[in-house]
Design a protein around this motif. Structure first.
Motif, PDB file in Angstrom:
ATOM      1  N   SER C  78      62.197  37.082  38.294  1.00  0.00           N
ATOM      2  CA  SER C  78      61.311  37.145  39.449  1.00  0.00           C
ATOM      3  C   SER C  78      61.290  35.777  40.111  1.00  0.00           C
ATOM      4  O   SER C  78      60.843  34.797  39.527  1.00  0.00           O
ATOM      5  N   LYS C  79      61.803  35.714  41.315  1.00  0.00           N
ATOM      6  CA  LYS C  79      61.954  34.415  41.961  1.00  0.00           C
ATOM      7  C   LYS C  79      60.594  33.779  42.189  1.00  0.00           C
ATOM      8  O   LYS C  79      60.398  32.587  41.947  1.00  0.00           O
ATOM      9  N   PHE C  80      59.667  34.606  42.629  1.00  0.00           N
ATOM     10  CA  PHE C  80      58.347  34.081  42.941  1.00  0.00           C
ATOM     11  C   PHE C  80      57.712  33.462  41.694  1.00  0.00           C
ATOM     12  O   PHE C  80      57.211  32.346  41.704  1.00  0.00           O
ATOM     13  N   LEU C  81      57.791  34.216  40.593  1.00  0.00           N
ATOM     14  CA  LEU C  81      57.167  33.705  39.369  1.00  0.00           C
ATOM     15  C   LEU C  81      57.916  32.483  38.866  1.00  0.00           C
ATOM     16  O   LEU C  81      57.317  31.571  38.305  1.00  0.00           O
ATOM     17  N   PHE C  82      59.202  32.495  39.089  1.00  0.00           N
ATOM     18  CA  PHE C  82      60.015  31.378  38.608  1.00  0.00           C
ATOM     19  C   PHE C  82      59.552  30.084  39.278  1.00  0.00           C
ATOM     20  O   PHE C  82      59.530  29.018  38.668  1.00  0.00           O
ATOM     21  N   ILE C  83      59.165  30.212  40.536  1.00  0.00           N
ATOM     22  CA  ILE C  83      58.692  29.024  41.243  1.00  0.00           C
ATOM     23  C   ILE C  83      57.217  28.777  40.920  1.00  0.00           C
ATOM     24  O   ILE C  83      56.787  27.636  40.801  1.00  0.00           O
ATOM     25  N   LEU C  84      56.492  29.861  40.748  1.00  0.00           N
ATOM     26  CA  LEU C  84      55.059  29.721  40.482  1.00  0.00           C
ATOM     27  C   LEU C  84      54.807  28.971  39.175  1.00  0.00           C
ATOM     28  O   LEU C  84      53.855  28.201  39.070  1.00  0.00           O
ATOM     29  N   GLY C  85      55.649  29.189  38.194  1.00  0.00           N
ATOM     30  CA  GLY C  85      55.437  28.595  36.878  1.00  0.00           C
ATOM     31  C   GLY C  85      55.229  27.091  36.933  1.00  0.00           C
ATOM     32  O   GLY C  85      54.146  26.593  36.621  1.00  0.00           O
ATOM     33  N   SER C 142      58.388  30.701  31.626  1.00  0.00           N
ATOM     34  CA  SER C 142      59.296  31.117  30.567  1.00  0.00           C
ATOM     35  C   SER C 142      59.689  32.580  30.733  1.00  0.00           C
ATOM     36  O   SER C 142      60.837  32.946  30.506  1.00  0.00           O
ATOM     37  N   TRP C 143      58.721  33.380  31.162  1.00  0.00           N
ATOM     38  CA  TRP C 143      59.056  34.800  31.302  1.00  0.00           C
ATOM     39  C   TRP C 143      59.977  35.015  32.486  1.00  0.00           C
ATOM     40  O   TRP C 143      60.924  35.808  32.414  1.00  0.00           O
ATOM     41  N   ALA C 144      59.698  34.297  33.562  1.00  0.00           N
ATOM     42  CA  ALA C 144      60.501  34.499  34.760  1.00  0.00           C
ATOM     43  C   ALA C 144      61.925  34.034  34.553  1.00  0.00           C
ATOM     44  O   ALA C 144      62.819  34.425  35.303  1.00  0.00           O
ATOM     45  N   SER C 145      62.164  33.208  33.549  1.00  0.00           N
ATOM     46  CA  SER C 145      63.529  32.731  33.333  1.00  0.00           C
ATOM     47  C   SER C 145      64.438  33.842  32.868  1.00  0.00           C
ATOM     48  O   SER C 145      65.656  33.706  32.945  1.00  0.00           O
ATOM     49  N   ASN C 146      63.866  34.888  32.358  1.00  0.00           N
ATOM     50  CA  ASN C 146      64.667  36.009  31.890  1.00  0.00           C
ATOM     51  C   ASN C 146      65.666  35.571  30.831  1.00  0.00           C
ATOM     52  O   ASN C 146      66.848  35.871  30.899  1.00  0.00           O
ATOM     53  N   SER C 150      63.807  30.970  26.383  1.00  0.00           N
ATOM     54  CA  SER C 150      62.679  30.563  27.208  1.00  0.00           C
ATOM     55  C   SER C 150      61.442  31.337  26.808  1.00  0.00           C
ATOM     56  O   SER C 150      60.358  30.766  26.633  1.00  0.00           O
ATOM     57  N   LEU C 151      61.623  32.630  26.686  1.00  0.00           N
ATOM     58  CA  LEU C 151      60.475  33.476  26.382  1.00  0.00           C
ATOM     59  C   LEU C 151      59.846  33.058  25.060  1.00  0.00           C
ATOM     60  O   LEU C 151      58.630  32.917  24.934  1.00  0.00           O
ATOM     61  N   MET C 152      60.727  32.825  24.072  1.00  0.00           N
ATOM     62  CA  MET C 152      60.176  32.421  22.774  1.00  0.00           C
ATOM     63  C   MET C 152      59.432  31.116  22.893  1.00  0.00           C
ATOM     64  O   MET C 152      58.363  30.927  22.294  1.00  0.00           O
ATOM     65  N   GLY C 153      59.972  30.237  23.674  1.00  0.00           N
ATOM     66  CA  GLY C 153      59.282  28.967  23.883  1.00  0.00           C
ATOM     67  C   GLY C 153      57.925  29.199  24.513  1.00  0.00           C
ATOM     68  O   GLY C 153      56.920  28.618  24.086  1.00  0.00           O
ATOM     69  N   GLY C 154      57.920  30.059  25.513  1.00  0.00           N
ATOM     70  CA  GLY C 154      56.653  30.326  26.196  1.00  0.00           C
ATOM     71  C   GLY C 154      55.638  30.928  25.258  1.00  0.00           C
ATOM     72  O   GLY C 154      54.468  30.535  25.248  1.00  0.00           O
ATOM     73  N   MET C 155      56.105  31.894  24.458  1.00  0.00           N
ATOM     74  CA  MET C 155      55.183  32.534  23.524  1.00  0.00           C
ATOM     75  C   MET C 155      54.621  31.507  22.545  1.00  0.00           C
ATOM     76  O   MET C 155      53.439  31.494  22.227  1.00  0.00           O
ATOM     77  N   ARG C 156      55.519  30.664  22.073  1.00  0.00           N
ATOM     78  CA  ARG C 156      55.061  29.640  21.136  1.00  0.00           C
ATOM     79  C   ARG C 156      54.004  28.767  21.788  1.00  0.00           C
ATOM     80  O   ARG C 156      52.955  28.490  21.198  1.00  0.00           O
ATOM     81  N   ALA C 157      54.284  28.385  23.013  1.00  0.00           N
ATOM     82  CA  ALA C 157      53.337  27.518  23.688  1.00  0.00           C
ATOM     83  C   ALA C 157      51.994  28.212  23.818  1.00  0.00           C
ATOM     84  O   ALA C 157      50.945  27.614  23.539  1.00  0.00           O
ATOM     85  N   ALA C 158      52.050  29.463  24.206  1.00  0.00           N
ATOM     86  CA  ALA C 158      50.787  30.178  24.422  1.00  0.00           C
ATOM     87  C   ALA C 158      49.988  30.262  23.138  1.00  0.00           C
ATOM     88  O   ALA C 158      48.801  29.916  23.102  1.00  0.00           O
TER      89      ALA C 158
ATOM     90  N   MET E  75      54.404  40.223  27.737  1.00  0.00           N
ATOM     91  CA  MET E  75      55.699  39.548  27.645  1.00  0.00           C
ATOM     92  C   MET E  75      56.388  39.861  26.331  1.00  0.00           C
ATOM     93  O   MET E  75      57.591  40.076  26.283  1.00  0.00           O
ATOM     94  N   LEU E  76      55.612  39.897  25.261  1.00  0.00           N
ATOM     95  CA  LEU E  76      56.219  40.173  23.961  1.00  0.00           C
ATOM     96  C   LEU E  76      56.851  41.546  23.933  1.00  0.00           C
ATOM     97  O   LEU E  76      57.916  41.745  23.369  1.00  0.00           O
ATOM     98  N   MET E  77      56.184  42.490  24.570  1.00  0.00           N
ATOM     99  CA  MET E  77      56.719  43.851  24.564  1.00  0.00           C
ATOM    100  C   MET E  77      57.833  43.987  25.571  1.00  0.00           C
ATOM    101  O   MET E  77      58.465  45.024  25.652  1.00  0.00           O
ATOM    102  N   ASN E  78      57.985  42.959  26.369  1.00  0.00           N
ATOM    103  CA  ASN E  78      59.018  42.978  27.397  1.00  0.00           C
ATOM    104  C   ASN E  78      58.862  44.204  28.289  1.00  0.00           C
ATOM    105  O   ASN E  78      59.801  44.931  28.563  1.00  0.00           O
ATOM    106  N   LEU E  79      57.640  44.416  28.700  1.00  0.00           N
ATOM    107  CA  LEU E  79      57.392  45.534  29.600  1.00  0.00           C
ATOM    108  C   LEU E  79      57.827  45.128  30.995  1.00  0.00           C
ATOM    109  O   LEU E  79      57.559  44.031  31.433  1.00  0.00           O
ATOM    110  N   ASN E  80      58.478  45.986  31.651  1.00  0.00           N
ATOM    111  CA  ASN E  80      58.838  45.681  33.026  1.00  0.00           C
ATOM    112  C   ASN E  80      58.709  46.926  33.865  1.00  0.00           C
ATOM    113  O   ASN E  80      58.099  47.915  33.457  1.00  0.00           O
TER     114      ASN E  80
END
Lengths: 184, 109, 349, 500, 165, 472
Positions: C78-85, C142-146, C150-158, E75-80
């Motif tokens: 998601s481009k918007f989220l990618f920039i929003l992050g 992290s999520w927008a990076s697809n 990244s996602l794991m990093g984001g989850m860890r951070a959260a 995000m964990l569930m990767n719902l989209n």
């Protein structure tokens, strides 16, 4: 099993005491150590400005030598190529024309002389093998490049500057070692 | 501000929440719509508290504070509910790899 | 009604905001420089020394480099989220500065200007609110990076930030028990001529410090960007100035938490404990300057401390991190809170 | 003497109740049988004793000999008493059970202890219904009588017993719930219970006295009447509510069928007399035509069906519907003679129908057959049985000198006084009754002996004794009904005053 | 039109719009973000009414904790977008109509209430000192009870999310 | 107060016990012991009129105890105690967090006590939530079972949704209350016509409470949830918790809106009729006993709604009786159901032969649920009908109710028929199937105790009702 050396150190795996498990003393110790390093002498030098001297046996980039008259020493005998364990050297021989005596010292010369610097391991065997003092390993590094084919050094890249037309360049390129070898 | 503006706003948010509950079928979004409903209630309660603070509770502000304390408790409960609710949703996701509530209805038959 | 607004007041606040924001940015910039320099010194190296004298222009060069790098936005994200992050990360980092008392007050043009953008009576909570929002920047980015790393990093951070916020909050309650209010300005004023809160709450401070490290995603808690496991963590896919924002945000966070620690536990802009500086008979402006300097000195120390720790202690493993947070820090913080409460109750009786 | 410590109605209720509960714990079948027989004879003795001790001077209908506090907060008490009608019906009840036990003595039951226990419980329930002087208590016993019968029929009945019994149960349960609603509504209108000190113990009272004292408006009576009447009508049963009855009678075990048809249906008639007429005189007057019409239609309808029946049990069942219809119609004529006739007919019909069922049961025990068309020539094989049967059957169709004649005659008189046309239509059913009863006797007992009836033997002495007792009662009441009239006189007077 | 009125209407408009977007967004992550936006506007309203404590707590609890959890799970569930195929339009329409009519009914009914003014900006009802006093004097029992609630939620979360051995 | 504090404390003890006790059976005994103590403490409070002096905290009138709600709490605690005794072993089988399950049940009891004694809407809200949250978890405690998951999620979503509606109602009431108070007896209802905000609040509250007690048309979650939840917890949910919901319902509407009852009584009538009809008619078609009991619980809710409909002394007495009778009977029948190998009605075929005690007690429970005289179920229905008639309005409602009770006899008696009048189907070895497992003498004795209680209450309900009017 009998230890081959007596450097083996026995590690005790006992559970940590409470104090150790708190980690804080250990951390504090570590902090002191790192802090202490602030006041140590720095081993680094400002490199491009300052350099460290090479070791006398340093083996750097190849050069194809010329004699005092500026003639190429190489006679394309192929011994260096044979000696090369990495098979980095290829050459093509050619016969010297009458008009080219000022260019090549021997009657036969290398029309093409290429070293693949990606393969070369700088072992110096080519230098050992050369009967004509034609190839030397100098004190310079092989520079970095963007393309692979640029690493295949042509004769033009390897040849030392002509001592007659460009004595300064010759001297610099030759360094200490060529001189040494040339006087042999 | 007129209290009716707040009532209107709260009702709109509340109804949007209800509509969301009715039309969405992703359990998480359903849950979020419910949270929206709770928030509209919070807003309304705070508005009422300030309304009473302007009126009957003028002499005794702690009467008006009651509503804000109530909102505080709603938030507390919402937090607890979320922890449980998300745990349940995750548990379900582990089993069927979906959070579609209609999927559950299909399971029955 | 519109006209009734005190325009000078607005102007003054604007100026203050501008100064604080720019100051934070500059300090963050130089924090990157300092980081490298400190690292070098601690590791017996020289650090950046090419751009400008002693490499002082290095941050500028870095910034320029980041600006001119190619923007890469991954497909299917998601481009918007990618920039929003990164934008959010930066925003939340800067927002905290609003309630920090940078100094007492200065007198300019006949006005008393308090050196604090907003003195709200729930200042500590505001800090919490903003800190807890900080995680959005990382998560969204992290999520927008697809990208799985990244996602794991984001989850860890959260999870890390949420976990440590708890312990932090509980220590904060102990502190609030001591001070009796939530306004940071008030807290600083209370510490002005006497005991700094660190003397009342040494243990709490220790916990707070550890949590602050975790909240800032600093080593040894930088699990979110653990390059040895997750390539670059949540900012793996980021490049150019968006990456710059993330990095900047981290340094601003560091700066802000240093300021907060100084304010909460070390008297803020108070120069020395047990000393009534106002008796020195200096003018208000001088006092403000001294105060700012004192605060900055503390901040610089903390910043240095942050870096010092970073280059001393190795990174935690993820389970160790969670263990520390839940099984060690929260119980300790609770004990601290209970003891504090008990002592206060005893003293008040 | 006895009455100072414990009174007859209490004894009549508690004895079978306790005996029934104890019976569940008996292990051996024979012991259970004897125990039940013993207990029921004991009950009979008490009942007879109560007759002896009655000096015929009961003042009114609502004699409550005894009243214990039961549910003070809602004004209900354990109030029981015996008036004339109650005495008569408890007597019927007390006579019937030992006879039933003797006749079915040879029958083997799975889990006999439970069977006899339930039988005794239902007896206790019936006793309670006839003795209760508190509306709530009455309702309790009304249900208590039903539940054991449900289990008896479902457990030990015929092939389709479950469905049939269930139908019966649901019908009566629904009816009694509606009755409950009526009772509760009525209850709200009663006066508060006040103790001697003047404290209000309960806002309203469930006692019969209190109910009788309430003066209802016509409208209230009208629909309360229906709430009560439907429950009673289902129990009796009269025409539109009768559909459970033939199935239930057919499927229930013989002993239970006897209880059902001999005593249980009397609950409905008794309840109309005891409750409906005194409480809702205006409504009774208002709906008399409708009820009588329904009853008479039911009589003719049931008689016609009975003629067509091939199953002997169903035949007896339909005949019972016809008789009950007549009783109901007679009550609603609101004439003294009609009601008096109904009272005596309740007793007579109970005796007669039990006798009929006994014969049917004895036949079925020997042949295993229920179909009339498959039987024949029993008279040759079992002459005693035949004679006794004929007497009972003739009593059932109300031949003079038999007990039923007295009742039917009085009822017809009442009906005739009410409306000649009704009497005429009801009269048809007498003819029809003769048709199906005699037809049945002819087909079953006379004609050639066939494979099924070849092995029929005449009845044993104990069964003989029972049937003879029944026949004796038939003739005794038929010839000399005056004691019965004396017994129920006060009650009659009371009913008639209420009716005015 | 004072400035507070303008702010009120701007905040309200954003709130309603974000709420609608939250409901209609295909992607759960977007929904979460829109809901966070709603929470912020509601916090804005609280500030407008000088309910500082609730404004901050709203952000800490809802935006800072609850929605982080939501986002975490989503995000964990990767719902989209694909995880929720289109539902029957008719049912959706029915839902909208039902909810909409509820809204209209309530609005039309309750807009007839008396015009009472809400105190904005001033009043210490929503300040932490006042609330703290009320909470720990009058509302001590509910406060303690809420801890029971939390305990049960905590046990529950453990019971449900801990994998059986 | 005793019950509230002690259940919460004991819940905590059980929770900590979960961390330290490794044994699977010990928590049960701990729970039974604790509950017995709480029960006795509650009786003590009922008897003396005061809680233990240590627990005598100033609630600022937010909680109000009198003999009425103390009796109710006593019933809830007593029923739970019986439930623990009967089903303690089955709780152990649900999952590995035995101690936690018990802890959650204790918290539910705390919520039950709260919703019986609340005096402000805040406590009502908290009480209902303290009840609900543990229940969501208990419903989903069979983690591998999709039905359990589904039930949990459904229950959770519906529960929070109704909470939202309830809160909106509370907000409206606060806004419309000129006294600016959440106390239920401190709501100014206005002269003649209620203020609009209060009306809206009332309707919202009513809907929310109808959701919580699963009254139609807000009942649709109930069958799935009761069916999906582990049976041992369904037993708890559908009895004590449900009764508590009704208690709260009555308490709220009596104290807050009792004055204006004529204005909202029609709504209750509609809800009641719908509940009765839907509950009974759908229960008829169920083949699974568990599901049938779920629907029947809706049907019973219809009867309990009479208490809200009538709102008089008799209704209260009836509610107390109903809580006791319904809880005991349902707990009993569920305890039997849990031991059955097959949950369909056919699974009960021939039970009387194999397990005479179980069958006999089950019969008593079912008779009580049907409302046959001499059982407590009859007395409770009787009181409810009496209360409704005493109320004087909408008499036809009573007729509908009794007809529905007759329908209920249909499905309850199907089980009795199956147990007594049908034969167990044959298994592979031509032997009758084993119908019930894990039945021991202690279990039988407990069943007999429960059945005896039902019969005693049925014959002499005064035992319970007198306590309502008890003044220490």
């Amino acid at each position: 099993m009998q230890a081959l050396t007596n450097r083996l150190k026995q590690v005790e795996r006992k559970p940590m005491s409470l104090l150790e498990r708190m980690y804080l003393p250990a951390i504090f110790k570590g902090m002191i150590i790192t802090f202490g390093h602030m006041f140590k002498k720095r081993p680094t030098i400002n490199y491009p400005e300052k350099t460290r001297p090479f070791s006398p046996v340093f083996r750097g980039l190849h050069i194809l030598n010329r004699d005092e008259e500026g003639r190429e020493n190489c006679t394309a005998c192929g011994l260096c190529a044979v000696a090369c364990p990495a098979e980095a050297i290829t050459m093509e021989a050619a016969e010297r024309k009458e008009s080219e005596t000022h260019l090549y010292r021997e009657e036969k010369y290398a029309a093409k002389y290429e070293i693949n610097m990606l393969r070369c391991i700088f072992c110096g065997l080519c230098e050992e093998a050369c009967p004509k003092d034609a190839i030397y390993l100098s004190e310079t590094f092989a520079p970095a490049d963007y393309q692979r084919k640029q690493f295949i050094y042509k004769k033009e890249d390897l040849l030392i500057p002509n001592p007659i037309t460009d004595p300064e360049g010759y001297k610099k390129a030759a360094g200490n070692r060529v001189q040494l070898n040339a006087n042999k | 501000m007129d209290i009716r503006a707040y009532i209107g706003l709260a009702i709109m948010l509340f109804s949007i929440g209800i509509i969301g509950v009715l039309i969405r079928r992703n359990a998480i979004i359903l849950f979020m719509c419910i949270e929206l409903m709770l928030n509209s209630v919070n807003l309304l309660l705070v508005a009422f508290s300030k309304m009473h603070a302007n009126g009957v509770a003028h002499a005794n502000p702690s009467l008006a504070s009651d509503a804000q304390v109530f909102v505080f408790f709603i938030m507390v409960v919402a937090a607890a509910e979320v922890s449980v609710g998300l745990a349940i949703i995750v548990m379900m996701y582990r089993n069927i790899h979906s959070v579609d509530i209609n999927f559950l209805n299909r399971l029955k038959n | 009604m519109l006209l009734a607004i005190d325009w000078l007041f607005i102007l003054e606040k604007f100026a203050l905001i501008l100064i604080v924001v720019m100051g934070s940015l500059v300090i963050a910039m130089y924090a990157t420089y300092a980081e490298r320099k400190v690292a070098a010194i601690l590791q017996d190296r020289r650090g950046p020394n090419r751009a400008g004298p002693f490499g002082l222009l290095q941050p500028v060069a870095d910034g320029l480099k980041l600006f001119f790098k190619e923007e890469i936005i991954p497909d299917f994200s998601s481009k918007f989220l990618f920039i929003l992050g990164p934008a959010l990360a930066m925003l939340t980092a800067i927002m905290t500065g609003a309630i920090i008392p940078w100094g007492d007050k200065v007198q300019l043009f006949g006005r008393d200007i308090p050196l604090q953008i907003a003195d709200i009576d729930v200042g500590v909570l505001y800090v919490f609110a903003v800190v807890s929002l900080g995680v959005y920047g990382i998560m969204i980015g992290s999520w927008a990076s697809n990208n799985k790393y990244s996602l794991m990093g984001g989850m860890r951070a959260a999870s890390q930030i949420i976990s440590y916020e708890l312990a932090m909050g509980i220590t904060m309650i102990a502190l609030i028990l001591v001070t009796g209010n939530l306004s940071i300005k008030e807290m600083v004023l209370q510490q002005q001529h006497g005991w700094w809160n660190i003397f009342y709450q040494p243990f709490g401070f220790l916990i707070f410090l550890i949590c602050a490290f975790a909240e800032c995603n600093r080593t040894p808690f930088d699990l979110a960007e653990a390059e040895s496991e997750l390539v670059g963590g949540y900012h793996t896919e980021y490049s150019s100035m968006k990456l710059g924002f993330y990095l900047f945000a981290e340094y601003i966070n560091m700066f802000v938490s240093s300021v907060i620690m100084s304010s909460l536990y070390f008297g803020g802009y108070d120069l020395l404990p047990f000393v009534d500086e106002s008796k020195w008979g200096l003018s208000a402006n001088w006092m403000a300057l001294i105060g700012i300097a004192a605060l900055m000195a503390k901040v610089v120390f903390f910043l240095f401390f942050f870096m010092w720790v970073r280059w001393t202690i190795p990174r935690f493993r993820y389970d160790q991190l969670m263990n520390l947070g839940w099984r060690v820090l929260i119980p300790l913080a609770l004990i601290n809170m209970l003891v504090t409460g008990g002592v206060i109750l005893y003293l008040h009786k | 003497m006895l009455g100072t410590y414990i009174t007859f109605p209490e004894l009549l209720i508690w004895l079978p109740l306790i005996a029934g509960i104890l019976s569940f714990f008996i292990q051996k079948e024979a012991t259970a049988k004897n125990w039940a027989l013993f207990a029921s004879i004991g009950t009979l003795m008490i009942s007879l004793a109560s007759l002896m001790y009655s000096d015929g001077s009961q003042k009114s209908f609502d004699t409550s000999n005894v009243s214990y506090v039961w549910l003070p907060s809602i004004g209900s008490s354990f109030a029981v008493g015996l008036d004339g009608i109650g005495r008569l019906l408890t007597l019927l009840n007390a006579i019937a059970f030992p006879l039933i036990f003797i006749v079915t003595y040879n029958k083997q039951y799975k889990n006999a202890a439970a069977f006899y226990g339930l039988m005794l419980l239902s007896q206790a329930g019936l006793m309670g219904v006839f003795c209760a002087m508190d509306v709530l208590l009455f309702y309790f016993f009304w249900e208590l009588a039903l539940i054991p019968v449900y289990f008896l029929s479902s457990r030990w009945g015929g092939e389709k017993r479950i469905a049939a019994t269930f139908k019966f149960f649901i019908y009566t349960f629904a009816g009694s719930l509606i009755l409950l609603v009526g009772i509760l509504y009525f209850y709200q209108l009663t006066a508060p219970v006040i103790d001697r000190a003047g404290n209000t113990l309960a806002e309203h009272s469930f006692s019969l006295d209190a109910f009788l004292k309430v003066s209802l408006t016509g409208a209230q009576q009208n629909w309360l009447f229906w709430l009560f009447f439907i429950a009673f009508a289902i129990k009796m049963p009269i025409f539109p509510f009768h559909t459970w009855q033939p199935d239930a009678y057919e499927q229930a075990p013989a002993a239970t069928t006897m209880v059902l048809s001999g005593i249980m249906v009397k609950m409905g008639v008794f309840a109309i007399l005891r409750w409906l007429i005194p409480l809702f005189p205006l409504a009774v007057a208002r709906w008399d035509n409708l009820v009588i019409g329904l009853s008479i239609f039911g009589m003719i309808y049931a008689s016609l069906i009975a003629i067509k029946q091939d199953n002997i049990k169903r035949l007896v069942a339909y005949s019972s519907i016809a008789h009950i219809g007549l009783m109901c119609a007679a009550i609603f004529t609101r004439t003294e003679i009609g009601i008096q006739g109904t009272i005596i007919q309740m007793f007579s019909h109970g005796i007669n129908i039990i006798g009929l069922w006994m014969v049917v049961e004895l036949l079925e025990q020997q042949t295993g057959i229920k179909k009339i068309s498959e039987l024949g020539g029993v008279a040759q094989k079992a002459p005693v049985l035949t004679i006794l049967l004929v007497v009972i059957a003739l009593a059932n169709i109300a031949l003079p000198l038999t007990n039923a004649f007295i009742g039917e005659f009085m009822m017809f008189s009442g009906l005739f006084a009410f409306n000649k046309w009704y009497a005429a239509f009801a009269g048809i059913s007498i003819v029809l009754a003769a048709v199906y009863t005699l037809g049945m006797i002819q087909k079953v007992f006379y004609g050639p002996v066939n494979v099924f009836t070849e092995k029929v033997k005449d009845i044993q002495w104990s069964q003989r004794l029972v049937l003879i007792i029944i026949v004796v009662i038939i003739f005794m009441v038929g010839v000399f009904p005056q004691p019965v009239f004396n017994l129920t006189k006060q009650a009659m007077v009371f009913i008639m005053t209420k009716m005015k | 039109m004072g400035i507070t009125t303008i702010v009120f209407f701007i905040l309200s408009a954003i709130a309603v719009m974000s709420a609608i977007m939250m409901v209609v967004s295909k992607s759960p992550v977007h929904s979460v973000l829109w809901l966070i936006a709603v929470f912020f506007t509601i916090s804005g309203h609280y500030i407008l009414m000088n309910a500082q404590f609730l404004a901050i707590v709203n952000i800490i609890v809802y935006a800072g904790a609850i929605m982080v959890l939501f986002l975490f799970v989503v995000m964990l569930m990767n719902l989209n977008v694909e995880s929720e195929p289109m539902k029957n339009y008719r049912i959706q329409l029915a839902g909208v109509v039902a909810g909409g009519s509820l809204m209209l009914v309530l609005l039309s009914a309750l807009m007839k209430t008396d015009k009472l003014m809400v105190q904005l900006k001033d009043g210490d009802v929503g300040l932490i000192r006042q609330l703290g006093r009320v909470l720990f004097n009058d509302y001590l029992i509910p406060f303690e009870l809420s801890s029971v609630l939390f305990l049960s939620a905590m046990i529950g979360a453990v019971v449900i999310s801990k994998r059986d051995k | 107060m005793n019950a509230i504090i002690l259940t919460a404390v004991w819940g905590l003890v059980m929770m900590l016990g979960g961390a330290f006790i490794k044994s699977k059976t010990l928590p049960k005994y701990l729970a039974i012991g604790g509950l017995s103590f709480v029960f006795l403490a509650n009786l003590w409070e009922l008897y003396t009129g005061n809680p233990f002096s240590l627990l005598n905290v100033d609630t600022k009138e937010m909680l109000h105890t009198n003999s009425f709600n103390l009796v109710f709490i006593a019933i809830a605690l007593g029923a739970t105690l019986l439930y623990f005794l009967l089903n303690g072993r089955d709780v152990e089988k649900v999952g590995s967090h035995v101690s936690e399950y018990f802890a959650l049940i204790f918290f539910v009891l705390c919520g039950v006590a709260l919703s019986a004694t609340f005096n402000t809407l805040l406590i009502l809200f908290l009480g209902i939530e303290i009840i609900s949250i543990p229940l969501y978890i208990l419903t989903g405690s069979d983690k591998r079972n999709l039905k359990s998951n589904e039930a949990s999620l459904k229950y959770f979503l519906m529960g929070t949704f109704s909470t939202g509606i309830m809160l909106m109602g509370i907000a409206f009431i606060y806004g419309g209350n000129e006294l600016a108070s959440f106390f239920i007896n401190n709501i100014k209802l206005g002269e003649g016509k209620m203020p609009l905000l209060l009306t809206a609040g009332l309707v919202f509250l009513m809907i929310a409470m109808a959701f919580k007690v699963s009254a139609a048309p807000f009942h649709f979650w109930t069958p799935d949830v009761y069916d999906g939840a582990p049976t041992v917890f369904t037993s708890f949910m559908s009895t004590i918790v449900k009764a508590a919901g009704f208690f709260a319902f009555v308490r709220l509407f009596e104290n807050a809106f009792g004055v204006v009852q004529p204005q909202w009584q029609k709504l209750i009538v509609i809800i009641t009729v719908a509940t009765l009809l839907i509950g009974n008619l759908t229960a008829v078609f169920q083949q699974s006993v568990k599901r049938m009991l779920a629907y029947s619980s809706i049907a019973q809710a219809g009867f309990m709604l009479f208490a809200v409909f009538a709102l008089n002394d008799k209704a209260k007495e009836g509610l107390i009786l109903y809580s006791a009778a319904y809880s005991l009977a349902t707990i009993g029948i569920f305890a039997i159901l849990i031991r059955m190998n097959d949950y369909t009605i056919d699974g009960f075929n021939g039970l009387a032969r194999q397990q005479p005690v179980m069958a006999a007690t089950a019969t008593v429970f079912l008779l009580s649920l049907t409302g046959i005289p001499l059982t407590a179920g009859f007395q409770s229905k009787f009181y409810m009908l009496m209360a409704a008639i005493k109320n004087g309005h909408h008499f036809w409602l009573v007729i509908v109710a009794v007809l529905c009770a007759a329908i209920s006899a249909y499905y309850y008696f199907r089980i009795i028929q199956a147990m007594y009048f049908k034969e167990a189907s044959l298994g592979a070895d031509n032997q009758p199937l084993v119908l019930a497992t894990d039945v021991n003498d202690r279990f039988r004795a407990l069943l007999l105790v429960v059945a005896a209680l039902l019969l005693i209450l049925g014959a002499y309900p005064q035992l319970l009702i007198d306590w309502l009017h008890y003044r220490p």
